[in-house]
Write a protein that holds these residues in place. Structure first.
Motif, PDB file in Angstrom:
ATOM      1  N   VAL B 133     -18.624  25.633  48.630  1.00  0.00           N
ATOM      2  CA  VAL B 133     -19.505  24.751  47.868  1.00  0.00           C
ATOM      3  C   VAL B 133     -20.431  24.036  48.857  1.00  0.00           C
ATOM      4  O   VAL B 133     -19.955  23.290  49.714  1.00  0.00           O
ATOM      5  N   PRO B 134     -21.751  24.237  48.759  1.00  0.00           N
ATOM      6  CA  PRO B 134     -22.666  23.523  49.654  1.00  0.00           C
ATOM      7  C   PRO B 134     -22.574  22.017  49.425  1.00  0.00           C
ATOM      8  O   PRO B 134     -22.223  21.572  48.327  1.00  0.00           O
ATOM      9  N   ALA B 135     -22.919  21.207  50.439  1.00  0.00           N
ATOM     10  CA  ALA B 135     -22.744  19.748  50.378  1.00  0.00           C
ATOM     11  C   ALA B 135     -23.492  19.142  49.195  1.00  0.00           C
ATOM     12  O   ALA B 135     -22.958  18.309  48.459  1.00  0.00           O
ATOM     13  N   MET B 141     -21.442  18.085  41.664  1.00  0.00           N
ATOM     14  CA  MET B 141     -20.218  18.384  40.907  1.00  0.00           C
ATOM     15  C   MET B 141     -19.314  17.158  40.794  1.00  0.00           C
ATOM     16  O   MET B 141     -18.723  16.906  39.742  1.00  0.00           O
ATOM     17  N   LEU B 142     -19.212  16.389  41.860  1.00  0.00           N
ATOM     18  CA  LEU B 142     -18.366  15.184  41.747  1.00  0.00           C
ATOM     19  C   LEU B 142     -19.013  14.178  40.793  1.00  0.00           C
ATOM     20  O   LEU B 142     -18.313  13.444  40.085  1.00  0.00           O
ATOM     21  N   SER B 143     -20.352  14.162  40.731  1.00  0.00           N
ATOM     22  CA  SER B 143     -21.035  13.286  39.762  1.00  0.00           C
ATOM     23  C   SER B 143     -20.673  13.683  38.334  1.00  0.00           C
ATOM     24  O   SER B 143     -20.410  12.832  37.482  1.00  0.00           O
ATOM     25  N   ALA B 144     -20.658  14.985  38.059  1.00  0.00           N
ATOM     26  CA  ALA B 144     -20.318  15.475  36.722  1.00  0.00           C
ATOM     27  C   ALA B 144     -18.899  15.083  36.338  1.00  0.00           C
ATOM     28  O   ALA B 144     -18.641  14.661  35.206  1.00  0.00           O
ATOM     29  N   ILE B 145     -17.985  15.215  37.291  1.00  0.00           N
ATOM     30  CA  ILE B 145     -16.579  14.890  36.985  1.00  0.00           C
ATOM     31  C   ILE B 145     -16.429  13.392  36.736  1.00  0.00           C
ATOM     32  O   ILE B 145     -15.738  12.959  35.803  1.00  0.00           O
ATOM     33  N   ILE B 146     -17.085  12.565  37.563  1.00  0.00           N
ATOM     34  CA  ILE B 146     -17.027  11.103  37.355  1.00  0.00           C
ATOM     35  C   ILE B 146     -17.646  10.746  36.007  1.00  0.00           C
ATOM     36  O   ILE B 146     -17.146   9.898  35.274  1.00  0.00           O
ATOM     37  N   SER B 147     -18.733  11.431  35.647  1.00  0.00           N
ATOM     38  CA  SER B 147     -19.399  11.179  34.363  1.00  0.00           C
ATOM     39  C   SER B 147     -18.479  11.508  33.198  1.00  0.00           C
ATOM     40  O   SER B 147     -18.287  10.703  32.291  1.00  0.00           O
ATOM     41  N   ASP B 148     -17.887  12.700  33.212  1.00  0.00           N
ATOM     42  CA  ASP B 148     -17.036  13.115  32.090  1.00  0.00           C
ATOM     43  C   ASP B 148     -15.749  12.311  31.993  1.00  0.00           C
ATOM     44  O   ASP B 148     -15.219  12.115  30.895  1.00  0.00           O
ATOM     45  N   THR B 149     -15.223  11.868  33.129  1.00  0.00           N
ATOM     46  CA  THR B 149     -13.938  11.150  33.101  1.00  0.00           C
ATOM     47  C   THR B 149     -14.135   9.636  33.150  1.00  0.00           C
ATOM     48  O   THR B 149     -13.145   8.897  33.186  1.00  0.00           O
ATOM     49  N   LEU B 150     -15.391   9.179  33.133  1.00  0.00           N
ATOM     50  CA  LEU B 150     -15.668   7.738  33.292  1.00  0.00           C
ATOM     51  C   LEU B 150     -14.899   7.179  34.496  1.00  0.00           C
ATOM     52  O   LEU B 150     -14.179   6.191  34.380  1.00  0.00           O
ATOM     53  N   VAL B 165     -12.588  15.628  42.705  1.00  0.00           N
ATOM     54  CA  VAL B 165     -13.557  14.615  43.163  1.00  0.00           C
ATOM     55  C   VAL B 165     -13.300  14.256  44.622  1.00  0.00           C
ATOM     56  O   VAL B 165     -14.227  14.161  45.435  1.00  0.00           O
ATOM     57  N   LYS B 166     -12.035  14.075  44.958  1.00  0.00           N
ATOM     58  CA  LYS B 166     -11.719  13.688  46.342  1.00  0.00           C
ATOM     59  C   LYS B 166     -12.120  14.783  47.325  1.00  0.00           C
ATOM     60  O   LYS B 166     -12.706  14.501  48.385  1.00  0.00           O
ATOM     61  N   ALA B 167     -11.825  16.036  46.974  1.00  0.00           N
ATOM     62  CA  ALA B 167     -12.185  17.151  47.860  1.00  0.00           C
ATOM     63  C   ALA B 167     -13.705  17.302  47.956  1.00  0.00           C
ATOM     64  O   ALA B 167     -14.260  17.523  49.040  1.00  0.00           O
ATOM     65  N   LEU B 168     -14.401  17.157  46.823  1.00  0.00           N
ATOM     66  CA  LEU B 168     -15.862  17.306  46.808  1.00  0.00           C
ATOM     67  C   LEU B 168     -16.528  16.144  47.560  1.00  0.00           C
ATOM     68  O   LEU B 168     -17.563  16.322  48.220  1.00  0.00           O
ATOM     69  N   ALA B 169     -15.923  14.938  47.468  1.00  0.00           N
ATOM     70  CA  ALA B 169     -16.484  13.771  48.166  1.00  0.00           C
ATOM     71  C   ALA B 169     -16.446  13.984  49.675  1.00  0.00           C
ATOM     72  O   ALA B 169     -17.349  13.543  50.398  1.00  0.00           O
ATOM     73  N   GLU B 170     -15.414  14.663  50.140  1.00  0.00           N
ATOM     74  CA  GLU B 170     -15.355  14.964  51.583  1.00  0.00           C
ATOM     75  C   GLU B 170     -16.463  15.930  51.985  1.00  0.00           C
ATOM     76  O   GLU B 170     -17.122  15.754  53.010  1.00  0.00           O
ATOM     77  N   ILE B 171     -16.659  16.960  51.147  1.00  0.00           N
ATOM     78  CA  ILE B 171     -17.716  17.941  51.449  1.00  0.00           C
ATOM     79  C   ILE B 171     -19.088  17.257  51.421  1.00  0.00           C
ATOM     80  O   ILE B 171     -19.935  17.496  52.280  1.00  0.00           O
ATOM     81  N   ASP B 175     -18.958   8.074  49.274  1.00  0.00           N
ATOM     82  CA  ASP B 175     -17.944   7.107  48.844  1.00  0.00           C
ATOM     83  C   ASP B 175     -17.943   7.156  47.309  1.00  0.00           C
ATOM     84  O   ASP B 175     -18.750   6.497  46.656  1.00  0.00           O
ATOM     85  N   TYR B 176     -17.036   7.950  46.726  1.00  0.00           N
ATOM     86  CA  TYR B 176     -17.161   8.279  45.298  1.00  0.00           C
ATOM     87  C   TYR B 176     -16.916   7.077  44.378  1.00  0.00           C
ATOM     88  O   TYR B 176     -17.437   7.031  43.278  1.00  0.00           O
ATOM     89  N   GLN B 177     -16.121   6.103  44.819  1.00  0.00           N
ATOM     90  CA  GLN B 177     -15.871   4.927  43.982  1.00  0.00           C
ATOM     91  C   GLN B 177     -17.151   4.118  43.818  1.00  0.00           C
ATOM     92  O   GLN B 177     -17.560   3.790  42.705  1.00  0.00           O
ATOM     93  N   LYS B 178     -17.769   3.824  44.952  1.00  0.00           N
ATOM     94  CA  LYS B 178     -18.971   2.999  44.966  1.00  0.00           C
ATOM     95  C   LYS B 178     -20.117   3.745  44.274  1.00  0.00           C
ATOM     96  O   LYS B 178     -20.769   3.225  43.364  1.00  0.00           O
ATOM     97  N   TYR B 179     -20.312   4.994  44.685  1.00  0.00           N
ATOM     98  CA  TYR B 179     -21.383   5.808  44.106  1.00  0.00           C
ATOM     99  C   TYR B 179     -21.151   6.015  42.607  1.00  0.00           C
ATOM    100  O   TYR B 179     -22.085   5.944  41.795  1.00  0.00           O
TER     101      TYR B 179
END
Lengths: 306, 306
Positions: B133-135, B141-150, B165-171, B175-179
């Protein structure tokens, strides 16, 4: 909570084997499942189970008295499934057919691929989940793939089906060419069958253009042996159409040695059948050269013609 | 032969991102595909694409003028898809919804899992196919997951969504919580929206018990801000029901901070809604504490009540 796993009504080898394989896989992954069947096994499947010393599955006619949830393999259309399907939750489907007359209230696991056999898809799922296929199950699964692909002669066959058979044959230590032909011949023992058995053995119903279309396929090594009984077959189909409310019945008699099918068509509309296969029905019959697959060569053109 | 890949009408972030992700994956596997969208993007999705400097997809209103075959993501029900869906072949579906009003003539690839987001399933498919998965795509993709799962507050969230989300945030080095909170807030900018926009933004239609049910969900951080416009919203829905032939319209207004929904119900039958949620509608409204998921907490009980 226990779930039942089963293939379609009028079970063929893949319907029975895929249920056993998926049940085994799911149990390894922590589910509590039992593989069952929706009807009597055919001669080919009996040969397979005997050959690998595997017990026949229990036959059920309803799911709800036993469980709240089920897993379907090798089918999805409601009319091919257990009679009380609407009363239970479908949590998983693994299939290689078109999707039609299928509906759920909740999200589910559904995995379908356009491969020759459900057992080929299951072999991939075992690998993805890093679950080993036991030798006996490998023998059953390669039997299902050979059955569905007519030993790779069916146009439904994909490179993945062939590769799966070869890999499974190593696990099961089976000469798949020799065994496969024996197995297919075991399924063509038609002389001992009644006309009623010949028209119902592998029959499936389809809703097309508001009509109920019933299609059965019998494999043979001698078309003439089957059509010597044509008048009686025709009478049996007419009675079946009337009793079950089928509008149109197609009996596919397929020669597995030269991969041709002769069609016997009873009911209406006949002109849609002629249009679907670009042929003329003579005395309710037509030869379909090179046609061996109901799923790939009969259902789609018929659906399109309706 | 080129195929188009798209998510549902009234696209949300997952519909847009999953199309891009599946298109990328399929192109890596040798297909020729283009990700497109079936309508204008919402504010949240615009924020996401801007943040990761990704161009918006082309918007189409019909598929057949361009291609013979399509791939669906994040939906399967015909009424949520492109208007001329019946004129093209569906070769692939990747989804996380129930299956309904979906039919094909031929076998296809269909992969659904009951996870919180299509992009979570796609992340698994990248791994299975050993495609990196490119960066930038990881960020989408992590945005989509955060969106669907609130941000994991929705009951549709599974451990697999969080792990993805955690794996994609590393790629993506995010900072997925803040973002994630920033992104969700960007999607709740309701003051600038017309009533028409508020009732159509994320709307989906469902056939239930012979009725056409329309359900829209808007996220907010302040219920009162939305219901200050209740009279105008009601008028807009009444006009929409009449113009589009909807029998029943449910507007879910969801507070993403405390995970509660207030329902505004216009049309008939209202008693089925009361039965579904075991509540009384007062002035066409009901509070549904803890309800944030249309798919998991609204559609299934409503379907059952019908």
């Amino acid at each position: 909570m226990k779930e039942l796993v089963f293939g379609h009504k009028s079970p063929d080898t893949d319907a029975v084997v895929a249920a056993k394989a998926f049940s085994y896989l799911q149990n390894q992954l922590g589910y509590d499942t039992e593989a069952v069947a929706l009807g009597e096994l055919n001669d080919e499947t009996k040969f397979v189970l005997q050959h690998f010393e595997e017990p026949a599955p229990r036959i059920i006619s309803a799911a709800k008295p036993e469980v709240d949830a089920v897993m379907l393999v090798d089918h999805n259309e409601a009319q091919q499934s257990v009679a009380d399907l609407k009363d239970v939750q479908i949590t998983h489907v693994v299939d290689h057919h078109r999707i039609a007359n299928f509906e759920t209230a909740a999200p589910l696991y559904y995995h379908a691929e356009p491969l020759g056999c459900t057992s080929t898809i299951l072999f991939k799922l075992f690998k993805q989940n890093e679950v080993t296929v036991p030798a006996k199950l490998a023998g059953l699964m390669l039997s299902a793939i050979i059955s569905d692909t007519l030993l790779f002669k069916s146009p439904t066959t994909t490179p993945e089906d062939e590769a799966a058979v070869k890999a499974l044959a190593e696990i099961a230590d089976v000469d798949y060419q020799k065994y496969g032909l024996e197995m297919l011949k075991a399924g063509t023992n038609l002389a001992s069958k009644t006309e009623q058995e010949l028209i119902t053995a592998d029959a499936k119903s389809f809703e097309m253009g508001g009509k109920t279309v019933r299609i059965n396929q019998v494999n043979t090594v001698d078309l003439n042996e089957v059509f010597a009984r044509e008048a009686k077959l025709r009478t049996a189909i007419e009675a079946e159409n009337k009793a079950q409310g089928y509008d149109l019945f197609l009996l596919m008699v397929t020669n597995i040695l030269d991969s041709n099918t002769r069609l016997l068509v009873v009911g209406e509309p006949q002109d849609v059948v002629e249009k679907a296969f670009n042929t003329k029905l003579v005395d309710n019959k037509a030869d379909l050269p090179g046609v061996v697959s109901r799923k790939k060569q009969v259902v789609p053109p018929l659906q399109a013609a309706f």
